[in-house]
Scaffold this motif. Structure first.
Motif, PDB file in Angstrom:
ATOM      1  N   PRO A  21       0.818  -1.210   0.000  1.00  0.00           N
ATOM      2  CA  PRO A  21       0.000   0.000   0.000  1.00  0.00           C
ATOM      3  C   PRO A  21       0.857   1.268   0.000  1.00  0.00           C
ATOM      4  CG  PRO A  21       0.063  -0.947   2.202  1.00  0.00           C
ATOM      5  CD  PRO A  21       0.806  -1.890   1.310  1.00  0.00           C
ATOM      6  N   VAL A  22       0.423   2.256  -0.774  1.00  0.00           N
ATOM      7  CA  VAL A  22       1.054   3.578  -0.799  1.00  0.00           C
ATOM      8  C   VAL A  22      -0.059   4.588  -0.560  1.00  0.00           C
ATOM      9  CG1 VAL A  22       2.321   5.267  -2.167  1.00  0.00           C
ATOM     10  CG2 VAL A  22       2.833   2.820  -2.430  1.00  0.00           C
ATOM     11  N   VAL A  23       0.071   5.406   0.475  1.00  0.00           N
ATOM     12  CA  VAL A  23      -0.983   6.341   0.869  1.00  0.00           C
ATOM     13  C   VAL A  23      -0.636   7.754   0.413  1.00  0.00           C
ATOM     14  CG1 VAL A  23      -2.265   7.332   2.814  1.00  0.00           C
ATOM     15  CG2 VAL A  23      -1.543   4.930   2.886  1.00  0.00           C
ATOM     16  N   VAL A  24      -1.582   8.405  -0.278  1.00  0.00           N
ATOM     17  CA  VAL A  24      -1.493   9.832  -0.597  1.00  0.00           C
ATOM     18  C   VAL A  24      -2.650  10.513   0.125  1.00  0.00           C
ATOM     19  CG1 VAL A  24      -1.582  11.588  -2.398  1.00  0.00           C
ATOM     20  CG2 VAL A  24      -0.500   9.372  -2.873  1.00  0.00           C
ATOM     21  N   HIS A  25      -2.368  11.558   0.868  1.00  0.00           N
ATOM     22  CA  HIS A  25      -3.430  12.160   1.696  1.00  0.00           C
ATOM     23  C   HIS A  25      -3.676  13.623   1.366  1.00  0.00           C
ATOM     24  CE1 HIS A  25      -0.705  14.568   4.231  1.00  0.00           C
ATOM     25  NE2 HIS A  25       0.136  13.553   4.128  1.00  0.00           N
ATOM     26  N   GLY A  26      -4.894  14.057   1.674  1.00  0.00           N
ATOM     27  CA  GLY A  26      -5.247  15.469   1.616  1.00  0.00           C
ATOM     28  C   GLY A  26      -5.140  16.088   3.000  1.00  0.00           C
ATOM     29  N   GLY A  27      -5.934  17.143   3.210  1.00  0.00           N
ATOM     30  CA  GLY A  27      -5.910  17.817   4.505  1.00  0.00           C
ATOM     31  C   GLY A  27      -6.509  19.202   4.456  1.00  0.00           C
ATOM     32  N   GLY A  28      -7.380  19.433   3.456  1.00  0.00           N
ATOM     33  CA  GLY A  28      -7.965  20.755   3.268  1.00  0.00           C
ATOM     34  C   GLY A  28      -8.667  21.340   4.477  1.00  0.00           C
ATOM     35  N   PRO A  29      -9.553  20.577   5.160  1.00  0.00           N
ATOM     36  CA  PRO A  29     -10.245  21.145   6.324  1.00  0.00           C
ATOM     37  C   PRO A  29      -9.284  21.596   7.421  1.00  0.00           C
ATOM     38  CG  PRO A  29     -11.361  19.163   5.581  1.00  0.00           C
ATOM     39  CD  PRO A  29     -10.085  19.251   4.796  1.00  0.00           C
ATOM     40  N   LYS A  30      -8.210  20.859   7.631  1.00  0.00           N
ATOM     41  CA  LYS A  30      -7.228  21.224   8.653  1.00  0.00           C
ATOM     42  C   LYS A  30      -6.509  22.514   8.271  1.00  0.00           C
ATOM     43  CE  LYS A  30      -5.464  19.497  12.538  1.00  0.00           C
ATOM     44  NZ  LYS A  30      -6.291  19.084  13.686  1.00  0.00           N
ATOM     45  N   ILE A  31      -6.228  22.679   6.968  1.00  0.00           N
ATOM     46  CA  ILE A  31      -5.592  23.901   6.494  1.00  0.00           C
ATOM     47  C   ILE A  31      -6.518  25.096   6.732  1.00  0.00           C
ATOM     48  CG2 ILE A  31      -4.748  25.115   4.451  1.00  0.00           C
ATOM     49  CD1 ILE A  31      -3.958  22.329   3.337  1.00  0.00           C
ATOM     50  N   SER A  32      -7.798  24.936   6.351  1.00  0.00           N
ATOM     51  CA  SER A  32      -8.773  26.018   6.537  1.00  0.00           C
ATOM     52  C   SER A  32      -8.910  26.386   8.012  1.00  0.00           C
ATOM     53  CB  SER A  32     -10.136  25.602   5.967  1.00  0.00           C
ATOM     54  OG  SER A  32     -10.063  25.400   4.576  1.00  0.00           O
ATOM     55  N   GLU A  33      -8.899  25.362   8.866  1.00  0.00           N
ATOM     56  CA  GLU A  33      -9.023  25.588  10.308  1.00  0.00           C
ATOM     57  C   GLU A  33      -7.865  26.420  10.846  1.00  0.00           C
ATOM     58  OE1 GLU A  33      -8.412  22.848  14.255  1.00  0.00           O
ATOM     59  OE2 GLU A  33      -9.550  21.950  12.603  1.00  0.00           O
ATOM     60  N   LEU A  34      -6.654  26.081  10.427  1.00  0.00           N
ATOM     61  CA  LEU A  34      -5.481  26.803  10.922  1.00  0.00           C
ATOM     62  C   LEU A  34      -5.413  28.210  10.347  1.00  0.00           C
ATOM     63  CD1 LEU A  34      -3.182  26.464  12.856  1.00  0.00           C
ATOM     64  CD2 LEU A  34      -1.791  25.481  11.032  1.00  0.00           C
ATOM     65  N   LEU A  35      -5.799  28.370   9.079  1.00  0.00           N
ATOM     66  CA  LEU A  35      -5.834  29.703   8.487  1.00  0.00           C
ATOM     67  C   LEU A  35      -6.831  30.602   9.218  1.00  0.00           C
ATOM     68  CD1 LEU A  35      -5.699  28.855   4.665  1.00  0.00           C
ATOM     69  CD2 LEU A  35      -3.927  30.042   5.985  1.00  0.00           C
ATOM     70  N   ALA A  36      -8.003  30.043   9.549  1.00  0.00           N
ATOM     71  CA  ALA A  36      -9.016  30.810  10.280  1.00  0.00           C
ATOM     72  C   ALA A  36      -8.491  31.215  11.653  1.00  0.00           C
ATOM     73  CB  ALA A  36     -10.298  29.993  10.418  1.00  0.00           C
ATOM     74  N   ARG A  37      -7.693  30.340  12.253  1.00  0.00           N
ATOM     75  CA  ARG A  37      -7.153  30.614  13.586  1.00  0.00           C
ATOM     76  C   ARG A  37      -6.219  31.820  13.589  1.00  0.00           C
ATOM     77  NH1 ARG A  37      -4.627  25.463  16.483  1.00  0.00           N
ATOM     78  NH2 ARG A  37      -6.404  24.459  15.470  1.00  0.00           N
ATOM     79  N   ILE A  38      -5.523  32.027  12.455  1.00  0.00           N
ATOM     80  CA  ILE A  38      -4.616  33.187  12.379  1.00  0.00           C
ATOM     81  C   ILE A  38      -5.287  34.371  11.668  1.00  0.00           C
ATOM     82  CG2 ILE A  38      -2.573  31.707  12.410  1.00  0.00           C
ATOM     83  CD1 ILE A  38      -2.260  32.301   9.396  1.00  0.00           C
ATOM     84  N   GLY A  39      -6.594  34.234  11.428  1.00  0.00           N
ATOM     85  CA  GLY A  39      -7.360  35.336  10.854  1.00  0.00           C
ATOM     86  C   GLY A  39      -7.229  35.492   9.358  1.00  0.00           C
ATOM     87  N   LYS A  40      -6.887  34.414   8.662  1.00  0.00           N
ATOM     88  CA  LYS A  40      -6.717  34.484   7.206  1.00  0.00           C
ATOM     89  C   LYS A  40      -7.868  33.745   6.524  1.00  0.00           C
ATOM     90  CE  LYS A  40      -3.046  34.138   3.742  1.00  0.00           C
ATOM     91  NZ  LYS A  40      -2.904  35.579   3.548  1.00  0.00           N
ATOM     92  N   GLU A  41      -8.526  34.401   5.581  1.00  0.00           N
ATOM     93  CA  GLU A  41      -9.685  33.828   4.899  1.00  0.00           C
ATOM     94  C   GLU A  41      -9.239  32.823   3.840  1.00  0.00           C
ATOM     95  OE1 GLU A  41     -13.485  35.271   2.122  1.00  0.00           O
ATOM     96  OE2 GLU A  41     -11.970  36.723   2.812  1.00  0.00           O
ATOM     97  N   SER A  42      -9.974  31.717   3.727  1.00  0.00           N
ATOM     98  CA  SER A  42      -9.720  30.733   2.673  1.00  0.00           C
ATOM     99  C   SER A  42     -10.524  31.115   1.440  1.00  0.00           C
ATOM    100  CB  SER A  42     -10.125  29.328   3.126  1.00  0.00           C
ATOM    101  OG  SER A  42      -9.288  28.861   4.151  1.00  0.00           O
ATOM    102  N   ARG A  43      -9.844  31.208   0.298  1.00  0.00           N
ATOM    103  CA  ARG A  43     -10.517  31.521  -0.967  1.00  0.00           C
ATOM    104  C   ARG A  43     -10.217  30.425  -1.973  1.00  0.00           C
ATOM    105  NH1 ARG A  43      -9.378  35.661  -4.026  1.00  0.00           N
ATOM    106  NH2 ARG A  43      -7.228  35.953  -3.317  1.00  0.00           N
TER     107      ARG A  43
END
Length: 306
Positions: A68-90
């Motif tokens: 098995p070879v795993v490729v992963h995403g992580g978009g929601p986590k990125i949006s969460e951290l950006l929101a935490r520092i006050g940066k809007e996701s576009r």
């Protein structure tokens, strides 16, 4: 005192377990030493039970001889951290607008937090996972992705710059091959490096599809938040050829966010991957059910002509 007979319920459970093992045996033999690329994302990445179940599935695959070879995403986590520092996701056409500051966050989340969490989950279940970014060994060479205003249904034709967003230019699998031969499980964050030396955020579906193609994988499995490709009545479609999938895109049955995922699957099967499976990551042990059972789950796409 005479020995007590076992209850019918105990015998029934034993029969069920035996049937499951017997059904799995030919698939274990068939896929031994075969490479299977799994794109990991959606709800399967946020629900703790699903995360642990996924890790067990990957470890079991390795223990019975698969690669098995795993490729992963992580978009929601990125949006969460950006929101935490006050940066809007576009987003533009589903792609995250990624300036230099956002790219730093993307790299920290995908290459660090998310990647290492998956590695740790697999290792805790008895596997030997190694986390990689596409920048390691210059594994993923990226090409900057941009759109014209015409593509966005605007009248002007100028180029729309969405920052550090890329597409796959090429993949060098030397590092992945070395890990597989060493009996490790590669876990890959979809970050590439451009000819300019900069980091680029690449859609994980695109990376998984291209990697499966370059590795000439037996299967590409894509975990989603839907049961698979659905017809107009909500029924799951499966056993689809590439030409049938193209017809479903043209008539609008496949639309929206499923289109880029399907296009990655088509590229993979047209490039030599035997089958692609789009399955529901919200289902516990979905990966095992797809690989080891006769019926499988979700939608199967193959490259044969209709």
């Amino acid at each position: 005192m005479p020995a007590q007979a076992k209850s019918p319920q105990t015998n029934f459970n034993a029969d069920v377990i035996a049937k499951v093992l017997i059904e799995a045996l030919p698939y274990i033999k068939r896929f031994s030493r075969k490479t299977i690329v799994i794109k990991y994302g959606g709800n399967a990445m946020v629900d703790q039970q699903l995360k642990e179940g996924f890790a067990r599935d990957i470890v079991l695959m390795k223990l019975v001889g698969m690669n098995p070879v795993v490729v992963h995403g992580g978009g929601p986590k990125i949006s969460e951290l950006l929101a935490r520092i006050g940066k809007e996701s576009r987003f533009v056409k589903g792609m995250r607008v990624t300036d230099s500051e956002t790219m730093d966050i993307v790299e920290m989340v995908l290459g660090g937090l998310v990647n290492k969490e998956i590695v740790n989950l697999i290792n805790r279940q008895g596997g030997s996972a190694v986390g990689l970014s596409g920048k390691d060994g210059e594994m993923i060479r990226a090409r900057k992705l941009s759109f014209t205003a015409n593509e966005l249904d605007q009248e002007a034709s100028e180029i729309i710059d969405i920052g550090h967003v890329g597409e796959v230019a090429s993949i060098d699998t030397a590092v992945v091959d070395m890990l597989i031969s060493g009996n490790f499980i590669p876990v890959i964050a979809p970050i590439g490096v451009g000819d300019d030396g900069l980091s680029y955020n690449i859609n994980a579906d695109l990376v998984a599809g291209k990697l499966a193609q370059v590795l000439q994988a037996e299967k590409l499995i894509m975990l989603t938040n839907t049961p698979g490709v659905l017809d107009a009545s909500g029924n799951i479609l499966t056993g689809l050829s590439a030409s049938e999938v193209n017809r479903l895109i043209q008539d609008g049955t496949i639309h929206g966010g499923m289109v880029p995922k399907i296009n990655s699957a088509l590229d993979a099967v047209n490039g030599g991957v035997k089958t692609c499976h789009i399955i529901d990551g919200r289902l516990q042990h979905a990966v095992l059910l797809e690989i080891f059972t006769d019926k499988g789950v979700g939608t199967l796409i193959h490259g044969k002509k209709a």
